[in-house]
Structure formats: C-alpha cells, structure tokens
Design an enzyme around this catalytic site. Sequence first.
Site, PDB file in Angstrom:
ATOM      1  N   HIS A   1      -7.243   0.391  -1.765  1.00 22.81           N
ATOM      2  CA  HIS A   1      -6.978  -1.020  -2.009  1.00 22.81           C
ATOM      3  C   HIS A   1      -5.516  -1.128  -2.381  1.00 22.81           C
ATOM      4  O   HIS A   1      -4.970  -0.228  -3.025  1.00 22.81           O
ATOM      5  CB  HIS A   1      -7.862  -1.542  -3.143  1.00 22.81           C
ATOM      6  CG  HIS A   1      -9.306  -1.598  -2.770  1.00 22.81           C
ATOM      7  ND1 HIS A   1      -9.785  -2.518  -1.864  1.00 22.81           N
ATOM      8  CD2 HIS A   1     -10.358  -0.862  -3.156  1.00 22.81           C
ATOM      9  CE1 HIS A   1     -11.084  -2.329  -1.717  1.00 22.81           C
ATOM     10  NE2 HIS A   1     -11.463  -1.317  -2.482  1.00 22.81           N
TER      11      HIS A   1
ATOM     12  N   LYS B   1      -5.133  -5.338  -9.539  1.00 23.57           N
ATOM     13  CA  LYS B   1      -3.855  -4.920  -8.979  1.00 23.57           C
ATOM     14  C   LYS B   1      -2.770  -5.202 -10.013  1.00 23.57           C
ATOM     15  O   LYS B   1      -2.935  -6.065 -10.865  1.00 23.57           O
ATOM     16  CB  LYS B   1      -3.560  -5.703  -7.697  1.00 23.57           C
ATOM     17  CG  LYS B   1      -4.597  -5.486  -6.608  1.00 23.57           C
ATOM     18  CD  LYS B   1      -4.297  -6.313  -5.389  1.00 23.57           C
ATOM     19  CE  LYS B   1      -5.472  -6.395  -4.449  1.00 23.57           C
ATOM     20  NZ  LYS B   1      -6.026  -5.111  -4.020  1.00 23.57           N
TER      21      LYS B   1
ATOM     22  N   TYR C   1       0.857  -1.191   0.000  1.00 22.88           N
ATOM     23  CA  TYR C   1       0.000   0.000   0.000  1.00 22.88           C
ATOM     24  C   TYR C   1       0.885   1.229   0.000  1.00 22.88           C
ATOM     25  O   TYR C   1       1.877   1.289   0.714  1.00 22.88           O
ATOM     26  CB  TYR C   1      -0.863   0.038   1.268  1.00 22.88           C
ATOM     27  CG  TYR C   1      -1.820  -1.107   1.413  1.00 22.88           C
ATOM     28  CD1 TYR C   1      -1.377  -2.355   1.850  1.00 22.88           C
ATOM     29  CD2 TYR C   1      -3.171  -0.943   1.157  1.00 22.88           C
ATOM     30  CE1 TYR C   1      -2.261  -3.411   2.004  1.00 22.88           C
ATOM     31  CE2 TYR C   1      -4.071  -1.990   1.311  1.00 22.88           C
ATOM     32  CZ  TYR C   1      -3.612  -3.223   1.738  1.00 22.88           C
ATOM     33  OH  TYR C   1      -4.479  -4.264   1.888  1.00 22.88           O
TER      34      TYR C   1
END
Lengths: 202, 175
Positions: free
Chosen positions: A148, A179, A140
């Site tokens: 997210h 992602k 992160y």
Amino acid sequence: MRQTFLRGWGQISGTSRYIGECPSGEAHLIGSKAVVFDVEVAKCLFEVGFFGKPLGVKKPKKYDLGRPLELSLVEAYYLQQKGVLAIVKDGVKLSQLEFEGLCEKLIPDFKELYEVYKELRDLGFVVRSALKYGSDFAIYRKAPGLEHAPYLVKVLKYDQVIDPGDLIGWGRLSHSVRKDLLLAILLPSGLKNYVLFKWFKP
Amino acid sequence: MGEDRTYTVKIVAVEDGRILVEGDPYLFKDLRIGLKPPSTNNYILDIAEVAYIIYSGAGKVLDEMGRELSLEDVFARYSRSKYDWVKFSVFVDLRNRGRVARVGYSENVLLVEFGSRKFAVYVAEENSPLKSGDILVWVDKALMKGYEPVLALVDAHGDVTYYTLRTQKLEDLKV
C-alpha cells in the site's frame, strides 16, 4: 541509443527496469487527459513504471494491459520531457513549451506539482494521483500491488496560505488510511523541503 | 495541591505581555508555572499561566488594585496576542493529559518534556490561516533550540489535535 541515454534515471523502485525500455510513442491530448492508444507502448509504460491507468480498469492486472492508457497531464509532460512520448493535439505534435503552456492553463499550480512529481519519479518512487485521499500524490517505494502506498504528498508553495482546518483534514484522512503525510513545500529558490506530518498523542 | 488551601496571587505590573506577580512560592512550585528572576521575590507569568491559576482553582488572582479577577477579566484586560486564548486551550489540554506545558520562546509556543523527549508545541487554530513557509520556520527554530517540533491544531470547538513535524530527506524513505 536512447535506451543508453535513459539509463541513470527513471529506474523504477522495486524492479530493475527502466522506462527507456519502452518503445517511443504518442499520447493524444483529449481534454485534460493524454491517451496512449498504441497498446504496446501503453502496456510497457504501465508495466515498467505504473504510469497512468488502462482505460476502464480499476485495479489493473497483467491481462488487463492491452488497452489504451490514460495519463494525467503531469505524467504525460514527464514522459515528454524524458523523450519517451510525443504529445499530439488535433493531429499536431506539440513542442515541450507548447505542452507546458497548455498544462499551466488547464491545471492550477501545474509547475509546482510537476516539480515535485519529477523529483519523486527521478528518485525512483512510483507516483500516483491521490485525489481520493485529498492529497496530490501517493508514492510507493516498491510498486502498487506489492505494497500500500506508505506516503501521501501534498504540494504547497512557500507563501501559500493554508487554513489549519485543512491541515487537520489532510492529517486525519492520511492517518485514517494508515499513511503518512509529506508536505512538499517549494521554496522561492526552487528548492523543495519535505516535512513529515504525523498524528501524535502527547 | 495536597491540602485545602487557596493561594492568592497579586499582579504587580505588566510589561510586554509578561505579567509580574507576587504570591506564595509554593503555588508556583505546585503548578510548575512562572519564572523567578534572581533579583526579586516576584514571578513572571504568561497570561496562560495566570489564567490556569484561576481555571485550576488553585488560587485567586488579584489585579494591581487588589480586585479579584475572573478568567474573563484576565483575557479582557491582559491579552495582547491573538494566540493567547488558543495557547491557553492547548496549555489546559496538555495539563489534562498529564503533561506539564510551560511557556515557550515565542507567543504561539509551549514547551513540553516527557521521558527524554523535549517538544516545542506550536499552536494554530481553525480559521486563522498560516503560511506553509511558517511551518518550515517553526521546524528549523525548534530543532535549533533542541526541541522536536509539534503542531497543535485547535478546531472551532477547542478540540486539539497534535502532529509531529519532521524534515524528511526523500532518500531516507527508500527501501
């Protein structure tokens, strides 16, 4: 004194806080987990750096933090290296060398995983396990809850043999959860190269 | 191809996996395949390009003795690299997507250009392991030659999935 020494590393991205703000404490080694029972230390480590997970809480909120904190061995070793935690096994404090040896026995490729974890943490990323996404870490830029995790990280040794089928699997999984996948490839020299691996439609 | 015309290409010689052929220049131009050395009227083709002439139905391919070759014959007689078939699969897949793939600078590379972008497509297939270090070598080589590196992964059924590869500085990921 320790707090002053700790400034310059361990700053958590998206906050202005440092893990050096946390009181020092102990983590007790139980199997392949290190548990911090002191809830003040546990609370601080989670609040400041999102280390570990409060016991039995799936998505921790502020009011869930008064519980023991479960740390992975990689996290515990990092915090021991940084002088924040002492690691206790069967009532005896382990030296860094003893704990490292134990981690290497318990986790295949511990050294490589730790090298990448350390680099990411030292750069200010929040790093969490990404087993559920088939990767080693999720990182992160800000913090869990604020975003997210935008990246998954797969740690690979330079001479590691990989089946392209595995690459397809990692790529597909990361893409399906929106992602990007970072392949962290460790060179024999100890340097790390990161390759962003992204689905592409020609 | 424009008109109903079947071209004939004849294999003249084979050297180091490169296939020297003679044939109508319009075929090579239409299919955008092959390399023509200045000193000769012949063309140099990769096995994927020879196979594509047959696969696309654009022409017949004859061997050195003048016998017509099937796709199967081409691979049985002229394949030298483990990448030949899988590279051909990716070649066809890219052409089917409207992208003109050309043979690249090594046995598992195809080159594709569209818009202002130039890609070096590295080909790998399921159950044919590679080393993670290979990925770094491919990325470096492609960048050095001015191409964006792409990995084409071919699964057991021949389906192709593409991934861009980009070296990434961690600092640049920070907000």
